[in-house]
Scaffold this motif. Structure first.
Motif, short mmCIF file in Angstrom:
data_model
loop_
_atom_site.label_atom_id
_atom_site.label_comp_id
_atom_site.label_asym_id
_atom_site.label_seq_id
_atom_site.Cartn_x
_atom_site.Cartn_y
_atom_site.Cartn_z
N ALA A 334 -2.22 14.73 -11.29
CA ALA A 334 -1.18 14.11 -10.73
C ALA A 334 -1.62 13.27 -9.72
O ALA A 334 -2.54 13.71 -8.69
CB ALA A 334 0.09 14.93 -10.23
N ILE A 335 -0.92 11.84 -9.44
CA ILE A 335 -1.36 11.20 -8.37
C ILE A 335 -0.26 10.55 -7.85
O ILE A 335 0.81 10.31 -8.36
CB ILE A 335 -2.24 9.95 -8.94
N GLU A 336 -0.35 10.57 -6.46
CA GLU A 336 0.95 10.06 -5.66
C GLU A 336 0.50 8.64 -4.78
O GLU A 336 -0.41 8.75 -4.08
CB GLU A 336 1.57 10.97 -4.67
N VAL A 337 1.15 7.69 -4.64
CA VAL A 337 1.01 6.73 -3.58
C VAL A 337 2.51 6.38 -3.09
O VAL A 337 3.24 6.78 -3.58
CB VAL A 337 0.58 5.39 -4.31
N ARG A 338 2.47 5.91 -1.83
CA ARG A 338 3.59 5.63 -1.15
C ARG A 338 3.89 4.11 -1.07
O ARG A 338 2.94 3.36 -0.50
CB ARG A 338 3.51 6.30 0.11
N LEU A 339 5.27 3.60 -1.30
CA LEU A 339 5.42 2.19 -1.41
C LEU A 339 5.88 2.06 0.21
O LEU A 339 6.95 2.65 0.35
CB LEU A 339 6.38 1.93 -2.32
N TYR A 340 5.51 1.09 0.81
CA TYR A 340 5.83 1.00 2.26
C TYR A 340 6.27 -0.51 2.44
O TYR A 340 5.65 -1.55 1.93
CB TYR A 340 4.76 1.08 3.21
N ALA A 341 7.17 -0.63 3.51
CA ALA A 341 7.44 -1.88 3.92
C ALA A 341 6.36 -2.40 5.10
O ALA A 341 6.68 -1.98 6.03
CB ALA A 341 9.09 -1.98 4.49
N GLU A 342 5.28 -3.03 4.46
CA GLU A 342 4.42 -3.35 5.41
C GLU A 342 3.65 -4.62 4.87
O GLU A 342 3.59 -4.75 3.56
CB GLU A 342 3.62 -2.01 5.58
N ASP A 343 2.87 -5.06 5.56
CA ASP A 343 2.11 -6.48 5.07
C ASP A 343 0.94 -6.12 5.46
O ASP A 343 0.11 -6.18 6.61
CB ASP A 343 2.39 -7.44 6.06
N PRO A 344 -0.20 -5.82 4.22
CA PRO A 344 -1.59 -5.24 4.39
C PRO A 344 -2.40 -6.45 5.01
O PRO A 344 -3.56 -6.02 5.62
CB PRO A 344 -1.95 -4.95 3.16
N GLU A 345 -2.05 -7.72 4.46
CA GLU A 345 -2.81 -8.77 5.08
C GLU A 345 -2.58 -8.90 6.36
O GLU A 345 -3.39 -10.06 7.05
CB GLU A 345 -2.60 -9.85 4.24
N ALA A 346 -1.72 -8.51 7.23
CA ALA A 346 -1.58 -8.75 8.64
C ALA A 346 -1.58 -7.49 9.37
O ALA A 346 -1.04 -7.15 10.16
CB ALA A 346 -0.12 -9.26 8.89
N GLY A 347 -2.70 -6.70 9.00
CA GLY A 347 -3.37 -5.54 9.63
C GLY A 347 -1.97 -4.54 9.09
O GLY A 347 -2.05 -3.45 10.18
N PHE A 348 -1.42 -4.22 8.13
CA PHE A 348 -0.62 -3.47 7.81
C PHE A 348 0.61 -3.17 8.51
O PHE A 348 1.10 -2.07 9.11
CB PHE A 348 -1.48 -1.94 7.60
N LEU A 349 1.06 -4.44 9.27
CA LEU A 349 2.14 -4.41 10.38
C LEU A 349 3.25 -4.03 9.53
O LEU A 349 3.78 -4.65 8.45
CB LEU A 349 2.18 -5.96 10.65
#
Length: 672
Positions: A334-349
């Motif tokens: 089993a594998i888990e990832v988390r979907l976030y409201a963030e912008d990875p290209e802006a330093g994960f803002l």
């Protein structure tokens, strides 16, 4: 078992607990802040009570208010979830003093883990492996330098009462020790109010492996195998899996036995996680015990087939553990990832805003979604910006990774920016596929997981163009068919023109630039021109397209090469996915005049996201230097420093401390 429990939390963990209680016939009480009045956990619970303002300190951290609701509602127990008050020993004591059951460990067990130094000494005395180091009371620079030299380098200085990656320094040479010590002590004092540090050997390229433990009041303590969390960014877990691709069976058994020993050393009861750092040579060392359920517990549930929340409830109700150690299964991967409201290209803002569109894969025996929001809900500035946890399971790791890639390809978020593309790159990266990633890899090599400058997306752009052309032709034909004269030549959407083939021009906004495409042809046969290059498209067909392109597949040949794409999106966007990459495009009028973004550049300080102003460091008339901090705003459990774009004089300050501001609001202006 309980008749009614209160969940002292929000988001996906509150929804998760409510669903388990519903299955067991237990009534649930939710609590909510002003920001969560319409949240999903409020809608799912049998009853819900308001407890204060939107900020956690005004609501979810108010233990007295939560206990008062439990009393008034008749709840027999409180489930703390994770975060907020879940590891607060004083809250656990207060719950018990009120005659209510705290669904978690005893306060005394929490307090034993409250100090890293004390916990390490306790584990060492119990025979649990710990990293060589120094945890003594003598904090003089001379003593610390001497102990550091004896431990050897590389070495880590850690705030004894810290967490979250603060108050930590890696030292690689004796001559660098004192400067790093002083810096670490300053940061620890500012963040935690105490500057005591501990020293420990720094393990190069370590793996982070945690063991799920469970214990009851009947003297039973077992482990439910491991989860590996080595894919991390700034000490925050990004991908979790079980079993670990790194462990041998012998090492797995040794770590499991050590975790149970650690749980017994603090008289642990209920669910907990013993975290270890593991060297490349297989040497493992105690890090800490998280005295609560973990965010990544679903991967353990998927491979064991157990409901850990149900186990928590049964143990808290005084029952013995349902299974013995030898009955714990470990099936598949089993594998888990988390979907976030963030912008990875802006330093994960971190981001916020209304979820205009939330498309997640269908759940089944292989795919699980844990989420506290649905389409139309809002990701607020006050809490963690997680949208959902995506968990997959299959017979082995390669197949689980394939499931995860497919599930991510089916996911789409419109509203706040998200980390979906980052996760898609992550799960295809060689270090993840090979199972060799260590805890520092992402921070060392983050560029490998980001879009490359000038990356070629022309095939995706052509696919989006063709999908638009086919959809336009279909819509034209349908309108003509419904008209009073369906046999009219105008019902033939072939773009015919007298004396020459048609030329249609389309424009899109994508990846922060305007893209123009010109096409000739119809019916799936086109010549597509973009950026001075012409491509030949043949046999294009949309399969499964309804009124919109969402959920359709596009098959076509481009310059003789057969390609297939999945289409997502809605009226305002097109998302094209080739199985590995995605391109999000917004169709715009071909001849719309784009307003220049240059007006006012360098004269304004703008809020990058919604938030609360924490401090204002400038007033109208003040002279400032370029880069000088003017204001600090707080959002998503982090602080953002807003700085002067250039040297000049402050003309106006438009926000005060404590104000809530929207994204793109002008907060400070500089005189021209």
């Amino acid at each position: 078992m309980f008749d009614k429990i209160l969940i002292a939390n929000r988001g996906e963990i509150a929804c998760r607990v409510i669903r388990t209680c519903r299955r067991l016939g237990i009534r649930t009480v939710a609590v909510y802040s002003q920001a969560d009045a319409g949240a999903q956990h409020v809608r799912l619970a049998d009853e819900a009570w308001p407890i204060g303002g939107p900020r956690p300190v005004e609501s979810y951290l108010r233990g007295d208010a939560i206990i008062d609701v439990a009393r008034q509602s008749g709840a027999q127990a409180i489930h703390p979830g994770y975060g907020f008050l879940s590891e607060n020993a004083d809250f656990a004591d207060a719950v018990e003093a009120a005659g209510i059951v705290f669904i978690g460990p005893k306060a005394a067990s929490m307090r034993k883990m409250g100090s890293k130094a004390g916990a390490k000494e306790l584990m060492h005395a119990a025979g649990v492996p710990v990293v060589p180091g120094y945890t003594g009371e003598d904090q003089s620079p001379q003593t610390l330098q001497r102990e550091a030299d004896a431990i050897g380098y590389p070495l880590m200085i850690k705030a004894a009462h810290g967490g979250g990656g603060k108050g930590m320094r890696i030292v690689r040479d004796s001559a660098e020790f004192i400067a790093n010590l002083e810096s670490c002590q300053r940061e620890a004092a500012g963040a935690f109010g105490r500057d005591r540090v501990l020293l420990e050997r720094y393990v190069e390229r370590p793996r982070h492996i945690e063991i799920q433990v469970f214990a009851d009041d009947h003297g039973h303590a077992i482990h439910l195998n491991e989860r590996e969390c080595s894919a991390q960014r700034r000490y925050q877990k990004v991908l979790e899996e079980s079993p670990s691709p790194f462990l041998t069976q012998e090492l797995r058994e040794a770590m499991g036995a050590a975790a149970v020993l650690a749980a017994r050393a603090i008289d642990y009861v209920n669910a907990g996680t013993v975290e270890f750092i593991v060297g490349q040579d297989g040497g493992f060392y105690f890090m800490e015990i998280n005295t609560r359920l973990q965010v990544e517990h679903p991967v353990t549930e998927m491979v064991t087939g157990l409901d850990l929340v149900e186990w928590q409830l049964r143990v808290a109700a005084g029952e013995a553990l349902p299974l013995a150690q030898d009955a714990i299964a470990q099936n598949g991967h089993a594998i888990e990832v988390r979907l976030y409201a963030e912008d990875p290209e802006a330093g994960f803002l971190p981001g916020s805003g209304r979820l205009e569109r939330l498309r997640l894969p269908a759940t089944d025996a292989h795919v699980r979604i844990d989420s506290g929001v649905i389409e139309g809900d809002t990701v607020t500035i006050f809490y963690d910006p997680m949208i959902a946890k995506l968990i997959v399971h299959d017979a082995d790791r390669p197949r689980a990774l394939a499931r995860l890639r497919a599930a991510l390809a089916e996911s789409d978020i419109v509203g706040p920016k998200s980390n979906i593309e980052f996760l898609e790159r992550l799960v295809r990266h060689p270090a993840v596929v090979a199972g060799t990633i260590d805890t520092g890899y992402l921070d060392r090599s983050l560029d490998e997981f980001m879009p490359a400058a000038g990356e070629d997306h022309e095939d995706l752009l052509i696919a989006a163009t063709v999908a638009q052309l086919l959809a336009q032709e279909r819509d034209t034909l349908q309108r003509a068919t419904r008209s009073a004269d369906p046999t009219s030549p105008w019902a033939i959407a072939d773009g015919w023109r007298l004396g020459h083939g048609s030329r249609r021009s389309l424009a899109f906004l994508g990846r922060e630039q305007r893209l123009e495409v010109h096409a000739q042809g119809s019916g799936g046969e086109y010549r597509i021109e973009h950026a001075g290059r012409t491509r030949r498209v043949e046999g294009a067909r949309l399969n499964g397209a309804g009124a919109r392109l969402n959920g359709a597949e596009l098959s076509l040949r481009v310059d003789g090469k057969s390609l297939r794409f999945a289409l997502l999106g809605d009226e305002g966007t097109i998302v094209v996915h080739d199985g590995e990459r995605r391109l999000r495009l917004q169709p715009v009028p071909m001849y719309r005049h784009e307003q220049s973004a240059g007006a006012g550049a360098g004269h304004q300080v703008i809020a990058p996201m919604p938030g609360r102003v924490v401090v204002v460091r400038a007033s109208a008339g003040d002279p400032v230097e370029a880069g000088q901090e003017l204001m600090v705003i707080e959002a998503m459990k982090m602080e953002l420093s807003l700085k002067a774009p250039r040297a000049g004089t402050i003309a106006e300050v438009r926000a005060a401390g404590g104000d809530f501001v929207e994204a793109d609001a002008v907060l400070v202006t500089l005189a021209s």
